[in-house]
Design a protein around this motif. Structure first.
Motif, short mmCIF file in Angstrom:
data_model
loop_
_atom_site.label_atom_id
_atom_site.label_comp_id
_atom_site.label_asym_id
_atom_site.label_seq_id
_atom_site.Cartn_x
_atom_site.Cartn_y
_atom_site.Cartn_z
N LEU A 1 -5.79 53.93 16.45
CA LEU A 1 -5.11 52.83 15.75
C LEU A 1 -5.76 51.48 16.01
O LEU A 1 -5.86 50.63 15.13
CB LEU A 1 -3.64 52.78 16.17
N MET B 1 -4.47 46.62 12.14
CA MET B 1 -3.77 46.77 13.41
C MET B 1 -4.38 45.85 14.47
O MET B 1 -3.66 45.26 15.29
CB MET B 1 -3.84 48.23 13.88
N ALA C 1 -1.76 52.01 20.85
CA ALA C 1 -2.78 51.93 19.81
C ALA C 1 -4.14 52.42 20.29
O ALA C 1 -4.95 52.89 19.48
CB ALA C 1 -2.89 50.49 19.31
N CYS D 1 4.27 48.69 15.93
CA CYS D 1 2.96 49.27 16.28
C CYS D 1 3.11 50.71 16.76
O CYS D 1 2.19 51.52 16.59
CB CYS D 1 2.29 48.44 17.37
#
Length: 543
Positions: free
Chosen positions: A332, A338, A322, A401
């Protein structure tokens, strides 16, 4: 610009995260380092740092090879002789050699100083993140040592199981400096109900017993010896069955097939038949369950640690991805939803790790402190139930994710996901753990008092926690079998909160508010809007 491409290139590969490895799994893990220091393992920090660097580099890479090329059973050699050998990829043996040399299977015993159990637990946690299948023989070898130490005639077995040496040769243990141990408890007709075992053990004139029967799960069949349960004349009894007899002959057992398992691919599990196999009695006849109870507590602790380790690696993979992956114009990790998911996973992971190491600390202190011994006995079953139960959903959320990248085998996430259910099944499923907790609280001296003392140690730090614990004490007094899962879940949450509160962890208040106070949904990523996920992610993985 397109001008940089070769004539037939269709696109430039970008917006991909760099490789995860090499990483230092010890330096990265603030929660684990703090937990080890609290539990008395600080003296081993340098050794743990060394293993963390190994686990996040060489061992991490070896794990892919060990799982890609799965073990193969060879029942006979080219001349037709029965050999019952399992062949492994060289990566499997290298993983075991590094782990055994560094004390993953024996530090508690060959350096029996305060904090050694905590350090050994941390080593196991680090190793499990890199490759979980090899943790099976390492755990069984570690857990068998105190059982064997009580038998004078088996002192050499105990000493070599604890020794920091690995030797994969299929030879008698007299020719080895270090050995590994497996287990054979489960039979087709009984499962967890081992008292229904039908394998018989007939005494021989030389003090050994002859085993005839079968095991439905025979773990790590290339080990040097196995602890098995069989029916002796006076009832269910524990035995040590060597793979090779003293004169070099293979013992009288036959590997029927290897299990085609959901996960745990690097390690072999088998079905076996005993055809007069020689074994030594461990403990008194008819006391088989009582003999292995200390071993079971240690293997259940490693189930907790293994699940916490799998969650930790899944979290690290998700945060790493991420931070480097851009979507809709931003990394992200900068998207609010998130961040909620990642922060929630970080919260769950830290609580699991902190609690598992707290139990390891109690195991470490058990021989010096009766209260800690009582706490270790019941908290092991509590944690084994709850942490192992949380792992599959946790790893799946981490996969999400990464999106599709988390569903392909080039990523470690599919392996973590296949592995995640194992620890909730092995060494007693969830129902067995919950019934064990109820029995301990109602029948075992000091168990209820130990839980109460642990919860009281965090009193006054958070009003939501205090209210939850007050209500929990009332519910414990009227706990029934049908409600066992709910009560054990609530005990687990309260104990996790107590550890975090006492530690002054930045995660404590939010854990209490979300898990005990109801400010949370049924899925991960449902923390309240004002949750400070930044501090959680900073602790989760260094940028």
């Amino acid at each position: 610009m397109m001008d940089d491409l070769a004539p037939f290139d269709t696109h430039r590969v970008d917006n991909q995260p760099p490789p995860f490895e090499p990483r230092d799994l010890w330096a990265d893990d603030v929660a684990m380092r703090e937990a080890v220091a609290r539990a008395g393992g600080e003296a081993f920090a340098v050794r743990l740092a060394g293993y963390g660097a190994l686990a996040g580099d060489e061992l991490y890479r070896l794990g892919f090879d060990a799982n890609r090329d799965r073990p193969r059973l060879r029942t006979h050699d080219c001349t037709g002789q029965r050999i019952d050998t399992v062949e492994f990829h060289p990566a499997y043996h290298r993983l075991l050699a590094v782990a055994k040399t560094h004390g993953v299977a024996g530090l508690s015993w060959h350096e029996p100083v305060p904090g050694a159990h905590v350090a050994r637990a941390a080593l196991s946690y680090l190793h499990h993140q890199a490759e979980a299948g090899t943790s099976c023989p390492l755990t069984m070898t570690h857990a068998a040592v105190p059982v064997l130490q009580r038998e004078p005639g088996l002192h050499d077995w105990a000493m070599k199981a604890a020794a920091p040496h690995y030797d994969p040769r299929d030879v008698p243990i007299a020719d080895k400096a270090g050995i590994t141990l497996g287990m054979g408890m489960t039979e087709k007709q009984g499962g967890s109900d081992v008292r229904t075992n039908a394998t018989t053990a007939t005494p021989a004139d030389d003090g050994t017993y002859a085993l005839v029967g079968h095991k439905w799960f025979f773990s790590a069949p290339m080990c040097d010896g196995f602890l098995v349960l069989a029916q002796a004349p006076r009832g269910l009894t524990c035995f040590l069955m060597p793979r090779r007899l003293d004169d070099g002959r293979k013992n009288a057992f036959r590997l029927m097939r290897l299990k085609d398992k959901l996960g745990d691919w690097a390690n072999a599990s088998s079905e076996v038949e005993f055809t007069g196999a020689r074994a030594w009695r461990v403990g008194d006849e008819g006391r088989g369950v009582a003999t292995i109870i200390e071993m079971v507590m240690l293997t259940r602790l490693d189930c907790m640690l293994g699940s916490a380790a799998g969650m930790r690696m899944a979290l690290a993979q998700a945060v790493h991805h991420a931070r480097h992956r851009v979507a809709f114009g931003r990394p992200l990790v900068e998207h609010a939803l998130m961040r909620n998911v990642l922060g929630d996973l970080a919260l769950e992971s830290e609580a699991a790790t902190a609690f598992a190491v707290r139990v390891a600390g109690a195991v470490d202190a058990a021989r010096r402190d009766l209260d800690e011994a009582a706490f270790a006995r019941v908290a092991t079953a509590v944690g084994k139930y709850w942490i192992c139960k949380r792992a599959p959903a946790f790893v799946n959320e981490a996969q999400e994710c990464l999106g599709g990248a988390g569903y392909v085998e080039e990523s470690i996430l599919p392996r973590l996901y296949r592995q995640a259910p194992l620890n909730s099944i092995w060494e007693g499923s969830g129902n067995i753990q919950c019934l064990d907790v109820l029995r301990a609280l109602s029948r075992e001296a000091g168990a209820r008092e130990a839980i109460a003392a642990e919860l009281a140690s965090a009193a006054g730090r958070d009003t939501v926690y205090d209210t939850f614990v007050d209500r929990l004490h009332g519910d414990l007094s009227s706990a029934t079998e049908v409600g066992a899962r709910l009560i054990v879940e609530r005990v687990a949450l309260a104990l996790q909160a107590a550890v975090l509160l006492r530690a002054g962890s930045p995660a404590a208040a939010l854990f209490v508010r979300s898990r005990l106070g109801g400010a949370h949904g049924l899925a991960f990523g449902t923390l309240p809007d004002d949750a400070d996920t930044g501090v959680l992610l900073a602790r989760a993985l260094p940028a």
